[in-house]
Design an enzyme around this catalytic site. Structure first.
Site, PDB file in Angstrom:
ATOM      1  N   ASN A  91       0.873  -1.166   0.000  1.00 43.86           N
ATOM      2  CA  ASN A  91       0.000   0.000   0.000  1.00 43.86           C
ATOM      3  C   ASN A  91       0.911   1.218   0.000  1.00 43.86           C
ATOM      4  OD1 ASN A  91      -1.802   2.034   0.469  1.00 43.86           O
ATOM      5  ND2 ASN A  91      -2.629   1.173   2.372  1.00 43.86           N
ATOM      6  N   ARG A 109      -2.533  -2.120  -3.406  1.00 48.44           N
ATOM      7  CA  ARG A 109      -3.770  -1.388  -3.145  1.00 48.44           C
ATOM      8  C   ARG A 109      -3.774  -0.133  -4.020  1.00 48.44           C
ATOM      9  NH1 ARG A 109      -5.351   2.422   1.844  1.00 48.44           N
ATOM     10  NH2 ARG A 109      -7.488   2.767   1.188  1.00 48.44           N
ATOM     11  N   HIS A 163     -13.081   2.195   0.666  1.00 48.43           N
ATOM     12  CA  HIS A 163     -13.037   1.133   1.693  1.00 48.43           C
ATOM     13  C   HIS A 163     -13.699  -0.150   1.198  1.00 48.43           C
ATOM     14  CE1 HIS A 163     -12.936   4.363   5.125  1.00 48.43           C
ATOM     15  NE2 HIS A 163     -11.713   3.940   4.839  1.00 48.43           N
ATOM     16  N   HIS A 220     -17.393   1.026   8.769  1.00 46.27           N
ATOM     17  CA  HIS A 220     -15.926   0.931   8.838  1.00 46.27           C
ATOM     18  C   HIS A 220     -15.427   2.230   9.469  1.00 46.27           C
ATOM     19  CE1 HIS A 220     -11.774  -0.034   7.398  1.00 46.27           C
ATOM     20  NE2 HIS A 220     -11.689   1.264   7.621  1.00 46.27           N
ATOM     21  N   LEU A 221     -14.879   2.115  10.685  1.00 41.89           N
ATOM     22  CA  LEU A 221     -14.510   3.311  11.451  1.00 41.89           C
ATOM     23  C   LEU A 221     -13.028   3.279  11.806  1.00 41.89           C
ATOM     24  CD1 LEU A 221     -17.556   3.099  13.920  1.00 41.89           C
ATOM     25  CD2 LEU A 221     -17.459   4.297  11.728  1.00 41.89           C
ATOM     26  N   GLY A 222     -12.227   3.903  10.963  1.00 40.36           N
ATOM     27  CA  GLY A 222     -10.789   4.023  11.244  1.00 40.36           C
ATOM     28  C   GLY A 222     -10.462   5.500  11.277  1.00 40.36           C
ATOM     29  N   ASN A 223      -9.294   5.896  10.726  1.00 42.08           N
ATOM     30  CA  ASN A 223      -9.050   7.329  10.552  1.00 42.08           C
ATOM     31  C   ASN A 223     -10.006   7.884   9.511  1.00 42.08           C
ATOM     32  OD1 ASN A 223      -6.953   8.128  12.390  1.00 42.08           O
ATOM     33  ND2 ASN A 223      -5.690   6.621  11.304  1.00 42.08           N
ATOM     34  N   ARG A 256     -11.290  14.578   8.813  1.00 40.88           N
ATOM     35  CA  ARG A 256     -12.148  14.992   7.691  1.00 40.88           C
ATOM     36  C   ARG A 256     -13.547  15.331   8.193  1.00 40.88           C
ATOM     37  NH1 ARG A 256     -11.098   9.824   4.031  1.00 40.88           N
ATOM     38  NH2 ARG A 256      -9.081   9.481   5.020  1.00 40.88           N
ATOM     39  N   ASP A 277      -7.633  11.279  17.455  1.00 43.57           N
ATOM     40  CA  ASP A 277      -7.502   9.895  17.896  1.00 43.57           C
ATOM     41  C   ASP A 277      -8.617   9.563  18.899  1.00 43.57           C
ATOM     42  OD1 ASP A 277      -4.885   7.733  18.153  1.00 43.57           O
ATOM     43  OD2 ASP A 277      -6.504   7.621  19.622  1.00 43.57           O
ATOM     44  N   GLY A 291     -10.409   0.389  13.243  1.00 44.80           N
ATOM     45  CA  GLY A 291      -9.801   0.589  14.568  1.00 44.80           C
ATOM     46  C   GLY A 291     -10.806   0.987  15.639  1.00 44.80           C
ATOM     47  N   GLY A 300     -14.318   0.828  15.287  1.00 46.63           N
ATOM     48  CA  GLY A 300     -15.419  -0.151  15.302  1.00 46.63           C
ATOM     49  C   GLY A 300     -15.040  -1.429  16.019  1.00 46.63           C
ATOM     50  N   GLU A 301     -13.757  -1.821  15.917  1.00 51.04           N
ATOM     51  CA  GLU A 301     -13.313  -3.089  16.514  1.00 51.04           C
ATOM     52  C   GLU A 301     -12.928  -2.950  17.984  1.00 51.04           C
ATOM     53  OE1 GLU A 301     -10.159  -4.799  14.087  1.00 51.04           O
ATOM     54  OE2 GLU A 301     -11.246  -4.159  12.300  1.00 51.04           O
ATOM     55  N   GLU A 351      -7.751  -6.019   5.385  1.00 53.14           N
ATOM     56  CA  GLU A 351      -7.687  -5.608   3.977  1.00 53.14           C
ATOM     57  C   GLU A 351      -6.517  -6.279   3.258  1.00 53.14           C
ATOM     58  OE1 GLU A 351      -9.008  -1.146   3.681  1.00 53.14           O
ATOM     59  OE2 GLU A 351      -8.382  -1.574   5.721  1.00 53.14           O
TER      60      GLU A 351
HETATM   61  P1  ADP Z   1      -6.627   3.557   9.560  1.00 55.04           P
HETATM   62  O1  ADP Z   1      -7.884   4.098   8.933  1.00 55.04           O
HETATM   63  O2  ADP Z   1      -5.485   4.517   9.480  1.00 55.04           O
HETATM   64  O3  ADP Z   1      -6.302   2.142   9.141  1.00 55.04           O
HETATM   65  P2  ADP Z   1      -7.394   2.352  12.084  1.00 55.04           P
HETATM   66  O4  ADP Z   1      -8.397   1.434  11.453  1.00 55.04           O
HETATM   67  O5  ADP Z   1      -6.181   1.744  12.685  1.00 55.04           O
HETATM   68  O6  ADP Z   1      -6.963   3.523  11.120  1.00 55.04           O
HETATM   69  O7  ADP Z   1      -8.180   3.179  13.210  1.00 55.04           O
HETATM   70  C1  ADP Z   1      -7.584   4.205  13.919  1.00 55.04           C
HETATM   71  C2  ADP Z   1      -8.577   4.731  14.941  1.00 55.04           C
HETATM   72  O8  ADP Z   1      -8.951   3.649  15.828  1.00 55.04           O
HETATM   73  C3  ADP Z   1      -8.025   5.843  15.802  1.00 55.04           C
HETATM   74  O9  ADP Z   1      -8.997   6.855  15.969  1.00 55.04           O
HETATM   75  C4  ADP Z   1      -7.802   5.133  17.132  1.00 55.04           C
HETATM   76  O10 ADP Z   1      -7.897   5.997  18.219  1.00 55.04           O
HETATM   77  C5  ADP Z   1      -8.965   4.155  17.124  1.00 55.04           C
HETATM   78  N1  ADP Z   1      -8.766   3.144  18.156  1.00 55.04           N
HETATM   79  C6  ADP Z   1      -7.823   2.178  18.246  1.00 55.04           C
HETATM   80  N2  ADP Z   1      -7.932   1.494  19.404  1.00 55.04           N
HETATM   81  C7  ADP Z   1      -8.973   2.040  20.080  1.00 55.04           C
HETATM   82  C8  ADP Z   1      -9.595   1.793  21.350  1.00 55.04           C
HETATM   83  N3  ADP Z   1      -9.151   0.842  22.161  1.00 55.04           N
HETATM   84  N4  ADP Z   1     -10.656   2.570  21.702  1.00 55.04           N
HETATM   85  C9  ADP Z   1     -11.098   3.539  20.903  1.00 55.04           C
HETATM   86  N5  ADP Z   1     -10.558   3.827  19.695  1.00 55.04           N
HETATM   87  C10 ADP Z   1      -9.520   3.095  19.282  1.00 55.04           C
END
Ligand code: ADP
Length: 394
Positions: free
Chosen positions: A10, A87, A176, A204-207, A237, A279, A327, A329-330, A381
């Site tokens: 990636n 990717r 995504h 899907h909840l990451g950055n 964003r 974060d 990150g 969501g999990e 992914e």
């Molecule tokens: P990316 O989109 O860069 O792949 P990730 O899927 O790793 O990102 O998600 C990053 C997000 O997940 C950040 O906001 C981080 O704070 C959040 N995160 C990771 N662990 C936890 C946790 N234990 N509790 C709450 N949020 C978390």
């Protein structure tokens, strides 16, 4: 045939994330990131088994990084690497599935670059270097947008003059896709449902964050659009804003497009709302201590997420479950609880203990018995990209 190895790459403008995926193993033999490429602080981090390593490579560029990491990858694969999966963020309307890389596909990806000026050129750079270094290895491009090419026209068209779509490709594409596809399939497996006869809402909840409505294995609607800025509140964003915001800022503050773009993509979302951080972990801790900005950011995040999920339910013929991944969501029982609390008409009720337990990559149901399914499913992914690459090699 023994289990095959695929290197997944990636490539960003100053970084390369990589993972060696073996089709028979869940964990990666080696994975890592080369970052700050081209700068004096360029560095390669990699994890081999449980051990973490780093090597500085001052002013190393993408080529230097790949040359540095490939012997490590080859060693981890016992010299048996079968292909490389790249990717690629934007495949436009051209790519509905993964594609074997050759001159024609490279040209088509280049032609799509105006739709993703930050991402596609960086992805192409990695492909170019990898193809030069390993001309004999089969290489495949896997697109973030491809899964959403099944959206019906009423979901992908903006209410704009037709010529903008016909002549300039202005429409909703969604992103995504690799993650939405992976987790919806895994959810069907976990629930012993057939992928071809199941309907899901995915968050899907990451950055970056997006929602998706998936019916019988196909994406039917999604929250991201022409670019990954549309839809939900994300780390930095904004997600949806009034489209007139641009002209309002230009007229009242004299901002130019560059400034507005930067603000919406880099200074907004959780960071902008909280005034503290992008974060979610930091925000959850600050909320515990009564930080007003963090509290508000989390509330807006969850309400807007629930609103998007409710909207996407219009695309489902039936509801087999809501899936949380990425990150946040999990790993965040709090965000899952607060989001579900806004979806009152869905009749969702969480099992508190299961919700608390489903963290750090553990997948499973978190709904209370006899209520509609809510699941946490760890995304992967890299694995999906490797599987798509292998499918094309078969
Ligand atoms: P990316 O989109 O860069 O792949 P990730 O899927 O790793 O990102 O998600 C990053 C997000 O997940 C950040 O906001 C981080 O704070 C959040 N995160 C990771 N662990 C936890 C946790 N234990 N509790 C709450 N949020 C978390």
């Amino acid at each position: 045939m023994s289990a095959r190895n695929i290197l997944v790459i990636n490539c960003g403008s100053s970084s390369i994330k990589f993972a060696l995926v073996n089709e028979a193993q869940q964990s990666f033999a080696i994975s890592g990131i080369a970052e700050r490429l081209g700068s004096p602080d360029a560095v390669l981090h990699w994890q081999l088994g449980d051990k973490k390593h780093s090597a500085m490579m001052a002013f190393g560029d993408h080529q230097a990084a790949l040359a540095e990491l490939m012997p490590k990858v080859q060693a981890a694969a016992n010299g048996k690497l079968h292909g490389i999966g790249h990717r690629v963020v934007h495949g436009g309307e051209k790519f509905t599935t993964a594609s074997r890389l050759n001159q024609a596909t490279l040209n088509a990806i280049k032609a799509t670059s105006p739709l993703a000026p930050l991402h596609n050129p960086a992805n192409l750079l990695g492909i170019d270097v990898a193809m030069k270094l390993f001309p004999n290895l089969p290489q495949v491009a896997v697109f973030d947008t491809a899964f959403h090419q099944t959206l019906p026209q009423h979901a992908y068209r903006y209410a704009l003059p037709e010529s903008l779509y016909r002549e300039h490709g202005v429409r909703r594409y969604g992103f995504h896709g690799t993650s939405h596809r992976f987790v919806s399939r895994h959810a069907a497996e976990l629930c012993e449902l057939s992928v071809g006869d199941s309907s899901w809402l995915v968050a899907h909840l990451g950055n970056g964050c997006s929602t998706c409505a998936i019916v019988n294995g196909q994406s039917r609607d999604t929250s991201m659009g022409l670019t990954p800025l549309e839809g939900l509140v994300m780390g930095t964003r904004s997600g949806d804003v009034d489209p007139n915001l641009h002209s309002h800022l230009a007229r009242t503050l004299g901002w130019d497009l560059e400034q507005i773009d930067h603000m919406l993509n880099r200074e907004s979302g959780l960071l902008g709302l909280s005034g503290l951080s992008n974060d979610m972990r930091t925000l959850e801790q600050a909320r515990e201590q009564g930080h007003a900005g963090a509290t508000l950011a989390i509330e807006v995040f969850c309400y807007r997420l629930a609103k998007s999920l409710a909207a996407l339910s219009c695309a489902l013929p039936q509801f087999d479950g809501l899936i949380f991944t990425g990150g946040i969501g999990e790993n965040s029982p709090l965000i899952r609880t607060m989001t579900v609390a806004h979806l009152k008409l869905f009749g969702l009720v969480l099992d508190k203990e299961a919700n608390a337990r489903m963290i750090r990559g553990i997948s499973g149901p978190i709904n209370a018995k006899d209520h509609p399914r809510v699941l946490v499913v760890a995304t992967n992914e890299e694995r999906q990209i490797a599987l798509d690459t292998l499918a094309l090699l078969n």
